[in-house]
Design a protein around this motif. Structure first.
Motif, PDB file in Angstrom:
ATOM      1  N   LEU A 102     -43.146  46.220  23.692  1.00 46.65           N
ATOM      2  CA  LEU A 102     -42.167  46.570  24.706  1.00 46.65           C
ATOM      3  C   LEU A 102     -41.774  48.041  24.580  1.00 46.65           C
ATOM      4  O   LEU A 102     -41.558  48.540  23.466  1.00 46.65           O
ATOM      5  N   PRO A 103     -41.688  48.727  25.696  1.00 45.30           N
ATOM      6  CA  PRO A 103     -41.175  50.093  25.638  1.00 45.30           C
ATOM      7  C   PRO A 103     -39.711  50.058  25.211  1.00 45.30           C
ATOM      8  O   PRO A 103     -38.905  49.305  25.765  1.00 45.30           O
ATOM      9  N   THR A 104     -39.391  50.811  24.210  1.00 39.78           N
ATOM     10  CA  THR A 104     -38.029  50.795  23.691  1.00 39.78           C
ATOM     11  C   THR A 104     -37.308  52.087  24.073  1.00 39.78           C
ATOM     12  O   THR A 104     -37.952  53.110  24.313  1.00 39.78           O
ATOM     13  N   PRO A 105     -35.982  52.024  24.166  1.00 40.08           N
ATOM     14  CA  PRO A 105     -35.125  50.898  23.834  1.00 40.08           C
ATOM     15  C   PRO A 105     -35.070  49.852  24.954  1.00 40.08           C
ATOM     16  O   PRO A 105     -35.341  50.159  26.112  1.00 40.08           O
ATOM     17  N   VAL A 106     -34.698  48.616  24.577  1.00 40.25           N
ATOM     18  CA  VAL A 106     -34.612  47.505  25.511  1.00 40.25           C
ATOM     19  C   VAL A 106     -33.146  47.172  25.772  1.00 40.25           C
ATOM     20  O   VAL A 106     -32.247  47.654  25.082  1.00 40.25           O
ATOM     21  N   THR A 107     -32.926  46.329  26.772  1.00 39.60           N
ATOM     22  CA  THR A 107     -31.596  45.777  27.024  1.00 39.60           C
ATOM     23  C   THR A 107     -31.573  44.343  26.523  1.00 39.60           C
ATOM     24  O   THR A 107     -32.473  43.558  26.829  1.00 39.60           O
ATOM     25  N   LEU A 108     -30.556  43.994  25.750  1.00 35.45           N
ATOM     26  CA  LEU A 108     -30.400  42.642  25.224  1.00 35.45           C
ATOM     27  C   LEU A 108     -29.279  41.936  25.969  1.00 35.45           C
ATOM     28  O   LEU A 108     -28.164  42.464  26.086  1.00 35.45           O
ATOM     29  N   LEU A 109     -29.577  40.746  26.481  1.00 34.54           N
ATOM     30  CA  LEU A 109     -28.590  39.900  27.163  1.00 34.54           C
ATOM     31  C   LEU A 109     -28.579  38.559  26.456  1.00 34.54           C
ATOM     32  O   LEU A 109     -29.560  37.819  26.482  1.00 34.54           O
ATOM     33  N   GLY A 110     -27.470  38.242  25.780  1.00 38.21           N
ATOM     34  CA  GLY A 110     -27.415  37.010  25.010  1.00 38.21           C
ATOM     35  C   GLY A 110     -26.142  36.228  25.263  1.00 38.21           C
ATOM     36  O   GLY A 110     -25.069  36.806  25.476  1.00 38.21           O
ATOM     37  N   GLN A 111     -26.272  34.893  25.230  1.00 37.64           N
ATOM     38  CA  GLN A 111     -25.131  34.004  25.422  1.00 37.64           C
ATOM     39  C   GLN A 111     -24.834  33.260  24.132  1.00 37.64           C
ATOM     40  O   GLN A 111     -25.742  32.793  23.439  1.00 37.64           O
ATOM     41  N   SER A 112     -23.564  33.186  23.770  1.00 38.05           N
ATOM     42  CA  SER A 112     -23.104  32.419  22.601  1.00 38.05           C
ATOM     43  C   SER A 112     -23.828  32.883  21.337  1.00 38.05           C
ATOM     44  O   SER A 112     -23.784  34.070  21.006  1.00 38.05           O
ATOM     45  N   LEU A 113     -24.514  31.981  20.620  1.00 34.97           N
ATOM     46  CA  LEU A 113     -25.207  32.379  19.399  1.00 34.97           C
ATOM     47  C   LEU A 113     -26.272  33.435  19.689  1.00 34.97           C
ATOM     48  O   LEU A 113     -26.516  34.327  18.873  1.00 34.97           O
ATOM     49  N   GLY A 114     -26.912  33.359  20.853  1.00 31.51           N
ATOM     50  CA  GLY A 114     -27.877  34.384  21.238  1.00 31.51           C
ATOM     51  C   GLY A 114     -27.222  35.738  21.436  1.00 31.51           C
ATOM     52  O   GLY A 114     -27.806  36.778  21.128  1.00 31.51           O
ATOM     53  N   GLY A 115     -26.001  35.744  21.934  1.00 32.55           N
ATOM     54  CA  GLY A 115     -25.267  36.994  22.063  1.00 32.55           C
ATOM     55  C   GLY A 115     -24.923  37.574  20.706  1.00 32.55           C
ATOM     56  O   GLY A 115     -24.965  38.794  20.507  1.00 32.55           O
ATOM     57  N   HIS A 116     -24.582  36.709  19.771  1.00 32.95           N
ATOM     58  CA  HIS A 116     -24.287  37.164  18.417  1.00 32.95           C
ATOM     59  C   HIS A 116     -25.529  37.803  17.801  1.00 32.95           C
ATOM     60  O   HIS A 116     -25.448  38.857  17.144  1.00 32.95           O
ATOM     61  N   THR A 117     -26.685  37.182  18.012  1.00 36.81           N
ATOM     62  CA  THR A 117     -27.939  37.765  17.532  1.00 36.81           C
ATOM     63  C   THR A 117     -28.177  39.138  18.167  1.00 36.81           C
ATOM     64  O   THR A 117     -28.596  40.089  17.494  1.00 36.81           O
ATOM     65  N   ALA A 118     -27.909  39.236  19.461  1.00 31.67           N
ATOM     66  CA  ALA A 118     -28.088  40.521  20.158  1.00 31.67           C
ATOM     67  C   ALA A 118     -27.177  41.587  19.569  1.00 31.67           C
ATOM     68  O   ALA A 118     -27.594  42.733  19.357  1.00 31.67           O
ATOM     69  N   LEU A 119     -25.935  41.223  19.293  1.00 31.74           N
ATOM     70  CA  LEU A 119     -24.979  42.160  18.699  1.00 31.74           C
ATOM     71  C   LEU A 119     -25.496  42.672  17.349  1.00 31.74           C
ATOM     72  O   LEU A 119     -25.484  43.882  17.082  1.00 31.74           O
ATOM     73  N   LEU A 120     -25.940  41.737  16.495  1.00 29.65           N
ATOM     74  CA  LEU A 120     -26.419  42.130  15.171  1.00 29.65           C
ATOM     75  C   LEU A 120     -27.670  42.994  15.262  1.00 29.65           C
ATOM     76  O   LEU A 120     -27.869  43.907  14.451  1.00 29.65           O
ATOM     77  N   THR A 121     -28.514  42.724  16.245  1.00 30.56           N
ATOM     78  CA  THR A 121     -29.725  43.535  16.430  1.00 30.56           C
ATOM     79  C   THR A 121     -29.365  44.957  16.827  1.00 30.56           C
ATOM     80  O   THR A 121     -29.933  45.927  16.313  1.00 30.56           O
ATOM     81  N   ALA A 122     -28.423  45.094  17.747  1.00 32.02           N
ATOM     82  CA  ALA A 122     -28.003  46.424  18.178  1.00 32.02           C
ATOM     83  C   ALA A 122     -27.370  47.201  17.028  1.00 32.02           C
ATOM     84  O   ALA A 122     -27.519  48.426  16.932  1.00 32.02           O
ATOM     85  N   ALA A 123     -26.661  46.498  16.135  1.00 32.18           N
ATOM     86  CA  ALA A 123     -26.037  47.155  14.991  1.00 32.18           C
ATOM     87  C   ALA A 123     -27.067  47.601  13.967  1.00 32.18           C
ATOM     88  O   ALA A 123     -26.968  48.697  13.402  1.00 32.18           O
ATOM     89  N   ALA A 124     -28.064  46.751  13.719  1.00 32.84           N
ATOM     90  CA  ALA A 124     -29.052  47.032  12.676  1.00 32.84           C
ATOM     91  C   ALA A 124     -30.165  47.956  13.143  1.00 32.84           C
ATOM     92  O   ALA A 124     -30.757  48.682  12.330  1.00 32.84           O
ATOM     93  N   HIS A 125     -30.467  47.925  14.446  1.00 35.53           N
ATOM     94  CA  HIS A 125     -31.600  48.701  14.970  1.00 35.53           C
ATOM     95  C   HIS A 125     -31.178  49.449  16.234  1.00 35.53           C
ATOM     96  O   HIS A 125     -31.679  49.171  17.330  1.00 35.53           O
ATOM     97  N   PRO A 126     -30.273  50.407  16.107  1.00 37.84           N
ATOM     98  CA  PRO A 126     -29.748  51.082  17.309  1.00 37.84           C
ATOM     99  C   PRO A 126     -30.813  51.787  18.123  1.00 37.84           C
ATOM    100  O   PRO A 126     -30.659  51.922  19.344  1.00 37.84           O
ATOM    101  N   HIS A 127     -31.894  52.200  17.498  1.00 43.07           N
ATOM    102  CA  HIS A 127     -32.954  52.902  18.231  1.00 43.07           C
ATOM    103  C   HIS A 127     -33.736  51.962  19.143  1.00 43.07           C
ATOM    104  O   HIS A 127     -34.458  52.421  20.037  1.00 43.07           O
ATOM    105  N   LEU A 128     -33.589  50.649  18.943  1.00 43.07           N
ATOM    106  CA  LEU A 128     -34.331  49.679  19.749  1.00 43.07           C
ATOM    107  C   LEU A 128     -33.550  49.179  20.961  1.00 43.07           C
ATOM    108  O   LEU A 128     -34.128  48.535  21.837  1.00 43.07           O
TER     109      LEU A 128
END
Length: 285
Positions: A102-128
């Motif tokens: 995937l061309p990065t950076p991407v947009t993450l859209l997550g609901q409930s636990l999936g949203g929590h995963t998206a949040l942690l991903t953005a925190a750990a890998h801001p360049h993505l």
């Protein structure tokens, strides 16, 4: 719509089932000289990627490439993976980004636990991550009673369901029923109870405000008017962002009327309108 279905394998051997959706032609607002980041959609606990089916065509019509997938332990992905920590869920996102090139950076859209995963991903890998959309998801905690509450909810399912309609009636949405597996004796969940409890174990022990403070991208936080996310959590997320940036808040908030925790199922068009407005403003900067 052009859809490619496949499986990605993570470093620990977990198989992730995904669907890569391409719009048949650019949306009316698409700028060929400024392509939009791909959208990666993350469902919640005990769910499946088909939950996004009502929102998906709306996003495709806007000209987005959209990837949906079954989280580890869910749907057509590995039912009993060796690791269900929050860290493993973040590695799954980065695995998919790499597997699909995937061309990065991407947009993450997550609901409930999936949203929590998206949040942690953005925190750990801001360049993505270009931008973040959290639906009924945030960093508050710890929630020591959560495993017990989830266990009681899962145990209340009268499985196997005798019919698709009975499953839809009990679960509240046909989308939930579509995630079940039909066998000779009825419709069964495609997840393992202990695996689901392992998925929320980390949330019972700590909050994730430090991770939230590391999120650097523009964020939209969406709460259902009748959902489970507390208004105070959403307000605090926006407040902390304003303190961190010293500029206009980079976290926007939206409350969707007549929606519960499953905003994407209760009010898919209203959710899409909020997402579209947020992304249009993001793409204009």
């Amino acid at each position: 719509m052009d859809t490619h279905t496949g499986n990605a394998t993570t470093p620990d051997g977990t198989r992730l089932a995904y669907r890569d959706h391409h719009a048949p032609e650019p949306g009316p607002e698409s700028d060929p000289d400024s392509p939009r980041p791909p959208l990666l959609l993350l469902h919640g606990l005990a769910g499946h990627m088909g939950e996004w089916d009502d929102v998906l065509p709306l996003l495709l019509a806007d000209g987005h490439r959209v990837i949906t997938y079954d989280a580890r332990g869910h749907g057509a992905s590995t039912r009993r993976p060796p690791d269900m920590t929050r860290a493993s869920a973040v590695r799954d996102v980065t695995t998919l980004i790499g597997e699909l090139s995937l061309p990065t950076p991407v947009t993450l859209l997550g609901q409930s636990l999936g949203g929590h995963t998206a949040l942690l991903t953005a925190a750990a890998h801001p360049h993505l991550v270009d931008s973040l959309i959290l639906v009924e998801a945030g960093p508050a905690g710890p929630s020591p009673d959560l495993p017990t509450e989830i266990a009681a909810w899962l145990d209340s399912w009268p499985t196997p369901f005798t019919s698709f309609s009975s499953a839809a009636a009990f679960l509240g949405h046909e989308a939930w029923a579509r995630g079940l597996e039909e066998r000779e004796d009825g419709h069964h969940p495609r997840w393992d109870r202990d695996t689901m409890l392992a998925a929320v174990a980390d949330l019972s022990t700590r909050a994730y405000w430090p991770e939230w403070n590391r999120v650097a991208c523009p964020t939209l936080v969406v709460r259902g008017e009748k959902g489970t996310m507390r208004e105070a959590e959403m307000t605090e997320m926006a407040r902390k962002t304003q303190m961190r940036t010293g500029r206009q808040p980079r976290t926007l908030t939206e409350v969707i009327e007549d929606a519960g925790h499953d905003v994407h199922l209760d009010q898919p068009r209203r959710l899409h309108a909020a997402v579209r407005t947020f992304l249009a403003a993001r793409n204009a900067t």
